[in-house]
Scaffold this active site. Structure first.
Site, mmCIF file in Angstrom:
data_model
loop_
_atom_site.group_PDB
_atom_site.id
_atom_site.type_symbol
_atom_site.label_atom_id
_atom_site.label_comp_id
_atom_site.label_asym_id
_atom_site.label_seq_id
_atom_site.Cartn_x
_atom_site.Cartn_y
_atom_site.Cartn_z
ATOM 1 N N GLY A 15 47.101 21.979 30.870
ATOM 2 C CA GLY A 15 46.165 22.119 29.958
ATOM 3 C C GLY A 15 44.691 22.533 31.010
ATOM 4 N N LYS A 38 37.027 33.232 36.578
ATOM 5 C CA LYS A 38 38.774 32.909 37.412
ATOM 6 C C LYS A 38 38.716 33.892 38.200
ATOM 7 C CE LYS A 38 42.802 31.524 36.046
ATOM 8 N NZ LYS A 38 43.615 31.037 35.164
ATOM 9 N N SER A 42 47.147 35.568 36.104
ATOM 10 C CA SER A 42 47.886 35.990 36.182
ATOM 11 C C SER A 42 48.855 35.704 34.230
ATOM 12 C CB SER A 42 49.590 35.388 37.027
ATOM 13 O OG SER A 42 48.690 35.790 38.221
#
Length: 230
Positions: A15, A38, A42
Protein backbone atom coordinates in the site's frame (compact mmCIF):
# COMPACT_ATOMS: atom_id res chain seq x y z
CA UNK A 1 13.16 26.50 -0.65
CA UNK A 2 11.72 23.16 -1.69
CA UNK A 3 11.57 20.25 0.72
CA UNK A 4 11.39 16.53 -0.02
CA UNK A 5 11.16 13.05 1.45
CA UNK A 6 11.45 9.51 0.11
CA UNK A 7 8.74 6.90 0.65
CA UNK A 8 9.99 3.33 0.91
CA UNK A 9 8.20 0.17 1.93
CA UNK A 10 8.86 -3.22 3.46
CA UNK A 11 8.01 -4.85 0.12
CA UNK A 12 5.65 -4.87 -2.82
CA UNK A 13 1.87 -4.54 -2.48
CA UNK A 14 1.83 -3.17 1.05
CA UNK A 15 0.00 0.00 0.00
CA UNK A 16 2.92 2.35 -0.49
CA UNK A 17 1.28 4.24 -3.36
CA UNK A 18 -2.04 4.41 -1.51
CA UNK A 19 -0.40 5.98 1.53
CA UNK A 20 1.69 8.28 -0.64
CA UNK A 21 -1.51 9.55 -2.25
CA UNK A 22 -2.89 10.39 1.20
CA UNK A 23 0.34 12.17 2.14
CA UNK A 24 0.28 14.34 -0.97
CA UNK A 25 -3.44 15.01 -0.46
CA UNK A 26 -2.81 16.18 3.11
CA UNK A 27 -0.15 18.59 1.92
CA UNK A 28 -2.26 19.90 -0.95
CA UNK A 29 -5.32 20.45 1.25
CA UNK A 30 -3.19 22.56 3.60
CA UNK A 31 -2.52 24.93 0.74
CA UNK A 32 1.03 23.70 0.11
CA UNK A 33 2.39 23.36 -3.40
CA UNK A 34 2.87 19.58 -3.50
CA UNK A 35 4.43 17.31 -6.13
CA UNK A 36 4.89 13.57 -6.61
CA UNK A 37 7.91 11.84 -8.13
CA UNK A 38 9.05 8.29 -8.81
CA UNK A 39 12.23 7.24 -10.61
CA UNK A 40 10.83 4.14 -12.30
CA UNK A 41 7.35 2.68 -12.55
CA UNK A 42 6.53 -0.87 -13.73
CA UNK A 43 3.31 -2.73 -14.52
CA UNK A 44 1.55 0.00 -16.50
CA UNK A 45 -1.28 -0.16 -19.04
CA UNK A 46 -1.24 1.43 -22.48
CA UNK A 47 -3.47 4.10 -23.94
CA UNK A 48 -5.21 3.46 -27.29
CA UNK A 49 -2.31 5.27 -28.99
CA UNK A 50 0.16 2.80 -27.45
CA UNK A 51 1.70 5.20 -24.94
CA UNK A 52 2.14 3.97 -21.38
CA UNK A 53 -0.01 5.31 -18.53
CA UNK A 54 2.02 5.94 -15.33
CA UNK A 55 -0.49 4.14 -13.11
CA UNK A 56 0.94 4.99 -9.69
CA UNK A 57 1.33 8.63 -10.65
CA UNK A 58 -2.23 8.77 -11.95
CA UNK A 59 -3.52 7.20 -8.72
CA UNK A 60 -1.65 9.72 -6.57
CA UNK A 61 -2.84 12.64 -8.71
CA UNK A 62 -6.47 11.47 -8.57
CA UNK A 63 -6.28 10.81 -4.83
CA UNK A 64 -4.58 14.07 -3.93
CA UNK A 65 -6.27 16.37 -6.42
CA UNK A 66 -3.00 18.03 -7.45
CA UNK A 67 -2.72 19.45 -10.96
CA UNK A 68 0.90 18.37 -11.57
CA UNK A 69 1.29 17.07 -15.15
CA UNK A 70 1.68 13.29 -15.32
CA UNK A 71 4.71 13.55 -17.58
CA UNK A 72 6.69 15.27 -14.81
CA UNK A 73 6.01 12.55 -12.26
CA UNK A 74 8.15 9.67 -13.54
CA UNK A 75 10.92 9.59 -16.18
CA UNK A 76 10.93 5.80 -16.63
CA UNK A 77 7.69 3.90 -17.27
CA UNK A 78 7.50 0.18 -18.13
CA UNK A 79 4.71 -2.16 -19.14
CA UNK A 80 5.90 -5.38 -17.53
CA UNK A 81 5.12 -5.75 -13.83
CA UNK A 82 8.70 -6.64 -12.96
CA UNK A 83 11.48 -4.93 -11.09
CA UNK A 84 12.54 -1.92 -13.23
CA UNK A 85 15.94 -3.51 -13.96
CA UNK A 86 14.26 -6.52 -15.57
CA UNK A 87 11.49 -4.53 -17.25
CA UNK A 88 14.07 -2.29 -18.93
CA UNK A 89 16.09 -5.33 -20.00
CA UNK A 90 13.03 -6.51 -21.91
CA UNK A 91 11.64 -3.16 -23.07
CA UNK A 92 14.74 -1.00 -23.31
CA UNK A 93 15.15 2.52 -21.89
CA UNK A 94 17.20 1.66 -18.77
CA UNK A 95 17.26 4.05 -15.83
CA UNK A 96 20.02 6.66 -15.83
CA UNK A 97 20.77 8.54 -12.62
CA UNK A 98 21.33 11.97 -14.28
CA UNK A 99 17.86 11.77 -15.86
CA UNK A 100 16.25 10.92 -12.50
CA UNK A 101 18.12 13.73 -10.80
CA UNK A 102 17.24 16.25 -13.50
CA UNK A 103 13.52 15.52 -13.19
CA UNK A 104 13.71 15.82 -9.42
CA UNK A 105 15.58 19.12 -9.49
CA UNK A 106 13.11 20.57 -11.97
CA UNK A 107 10.26 19.83 -9.56
CA UNK A 108 12.31 21.32 -6.72
CA UNK A 109 12.32 24.59 -8.62
CA UNK A 110 8.55 24.59 -8.99
CA UNK A 111 7.01 23.02 -5.86
CA UNK A 112 7.32 23.46 -2.09
CA UNK A 113 7.07 19.77 -1.17
CA UNK A 114 8.19 16.74 -3.20
CA UNK A 115 7.10 13.28 -2.11
CA UNK A 116 9.26 10.72 -3.92
CA UNK A 117 8.11 7.10 -3.93
CA UNK A 118 10.39 4.11 -4.39
CA UNK A 119 9.77 0.97 -6.42
CA UNK A 120 8.99 -2.03 -4.20
CA UNK A 121 11.18 -2.47 -1.13
CA UNK A 122 14.47 -0.74 -0.38
CA UNK A 123 16.55 -3.46 -2.08
CA UNK A 124 14.75 -3.22 -5.42
CA UNK A 125 17.31 -2.67 -8.23
CA UNK A 126 16.14 -0.11 -10.77
CA UNK A 127 19.01 -0.74 -13.18
CA UNK A 128 21.51 -3.58 -13.33
CA UNK A 129 22.97 -4.30 -16.76
CA UNK A 130 24.02 -0.83 -17.94
CA UNK A 131 24.74 0.50 -14.44
CA UNK A 132 24.26 -0.85 -10.94
CA UNK A 133 21.59 1.41 -9.44
CA UNK A 134 19.66 0.53 -6.30
CA UNK A 135 16.98 2.65 -4.66
CA UNK A 136 19.45 3.48 -1.92
CA UNK A 137 21.72 5.05 -4.55
CA UNK A 138 18.87 7.35 -5.59
CA UNK A 139 18.19 8.29 -1.96
CA UNK A 140 21.86 9.13 -1.39
CA UNK A 141 22.22 11.01 -4.68
CA UNK A 142 19.27 13.24 -3.81
CA UNK A 143 20.22 13.40 -0.11
CA UNK A 144 16.77 12.35 1.12
CA UNK A 145 15.41 11.03 4.39
CA UNK A 146 12.73 8.33 4.25
CA UNK A 147 9.40 7.30 5.66
CA UNK A 148 8.81 3.56 5.96
CA UNK A 149 5.41 2.17 4.93
CA UNK A 150 4.47 -1.23 6.35
CA UNK A 151 1.43 -3.47 6.55
CA UNK A 152 0.09 -3.73 10.08
CA UNK A 153 -0.62 -7.45 9.81
CA UNK A 154 1.14 -10.75 10.38
CA UNK A 155 4.83 -10.82 9.43
CA UNK A 156 5.41 -7.11 9.68
CA UNK A 157 7.78 -7.26 12.65
CA UNK A 158 10.35 -9.19 10.64
CA UNK A 159 10.04 -7.08 7.50
CA UNK A 160 10.06 -3.76 9.35
CA UNK A 161 13.08 -4.59 11.49
CA UNK A 162 15.07 -6.04 8.59
CA UNK A 163 14.35 -2.98 6.44
CA UNK A 164 15.20 -0.57 9.25
CA UNK A 165 18.43 -2.38 10.11
CA UNK A 166 19.50 -2.50 6.46
CA UNK A 167 18.88 1.21 6.02
CA UNK A 168 20.62 2.04 9.28
CA UNK A 169 23.69 0.09 8.14
CA UNK A 170 23.70 2.14 4.92
CA UNK A 171 23.37 5.45 6.81
CA UNK A 172 19.91 6.07 5.36
CA UNK A 173 17.75 8.14 7.69
CA UNK A 174 14.21 6.95 8.47
CA UNK A 175 11.94 9.54 10.10
CA UNK A 176 9.28 7.03 11.17
CA UNK A 177 6.79 4.36 10.16
CA UNK A 178 3.28 4.57 8.73
CA UNK A 179 1.29 1.36 9.12
CA UNK A 180 -1.24 0.56 6.41
CA UNK A 181 -4.20 -1.84 6.52
CA UNK A 182 -4.64 -1.21 10.23
CA UNK A 183 -7.79 -2.38 12.03
CA UNK A 184 -8.41 -0.42 15.26
CA UNK A 185 -8.62 -2.67 18.27
CA UNK A 186 -6.92 -5.65 16.60
CA UNK A 187 -4.73 -7.09 19.37
CA UNK A 188 -2.16 -8.59 16.99
CA UNK A 189 -1.77 -5.45 14.91
CA UNK A 190 -1.47 -3.25 17.99
CA UNK A 191 1.23 -5.56 19.35
CA UNK A 192 2.99 -5.63 15.96
CA UNK A 193 3.21 -1.86 16.03
CA UNK A 194 4.45 -1.83 19.62
CA UNK A 195 7.14 -4.41 18.85
CA UNK A 196 8.26 -2.59 15.69
CA UNK A 197 8.65 0.62 17.67
CA UNK A 198 10.60 -1.18 20.38
CA UNK A 199 12.90 -3.12 18.03
CA UNK A 200 13.67 -0.23 15.66
CA UNK A 201 13.44 2.81 17.92
CA UNK A 202 11.30 4.46 15.24
CA UNK A 203 8.04 6.29 15.97
CA UNK A 204 4.70 5.40 14.42
CA UNK A 205 3.65 8.50 12.50
CA UNK A 206 0.19 7.34 11.40
CA UNK A 207 -2.07 4.32 11.05
CA UNK A 208 -4.11 3.92 7.87
CA UNK A 209 -7.23 1.74 7.91
CA UNK A 210 -8.83 0.19 4.82
CA UNK A 211 -10.87 2.79 2.96
CA UNK A 212 -9.34 5.80 4.71
CA UNK A 213 -9.51 8.97 2.64
CA UNK A 214 -7.37 11.05 4.97
CA UNK A 215 -4.04 10.63 6.72
CA UNK A 216 -4.45 11.10 10.46
CA UNK A 217 -1.37 13.18 11.25
CA UNK A 218 -1.01 16.81 12.21
CA UNK A 219 -0.11 18.82 9.10
CA UNK A 220 2.75 20.64 10.84
CA UNK A 221 4.20 17.33 11.99
CA UNK A 222 3.98 16.03 8.43
CA UNK A 223 5.63 19.09 6.91
CA UNK A 224 8.46 18.96 9.45
CA UNK A 225 9.36 15.46 8.27
CA UNK A 226 10.51 16.93 4.94
CA UNK A 227 14.10 18.13 4.53
CA UNK A 228 15.32 21.01 2.40
CA UNK A 229 16.50 20.05 -1.06
CA UNK A 230 20.18 20.78 -1.61
Amino acid sequence: MSKAIFITGTGTDIGKTYVTGLIVKKLAESGASAAYYKAAMSGNDRRPDGSLIPGDALFVRNTSGIAQPLETMCPYIYENAYSPHLASRIEGNPVEMPVVKEGFQKLAGEYDFITMEGSGGILCPICFDEAKIQLEDVIKELNLSSLLIADAGLGTINSVVLTAEYMKARNLTIKGIIFNNYHPGNIMEDDNIRMCEYMTGLPTLAKVSPGDNDLHIDIDVLKNLYDEVN
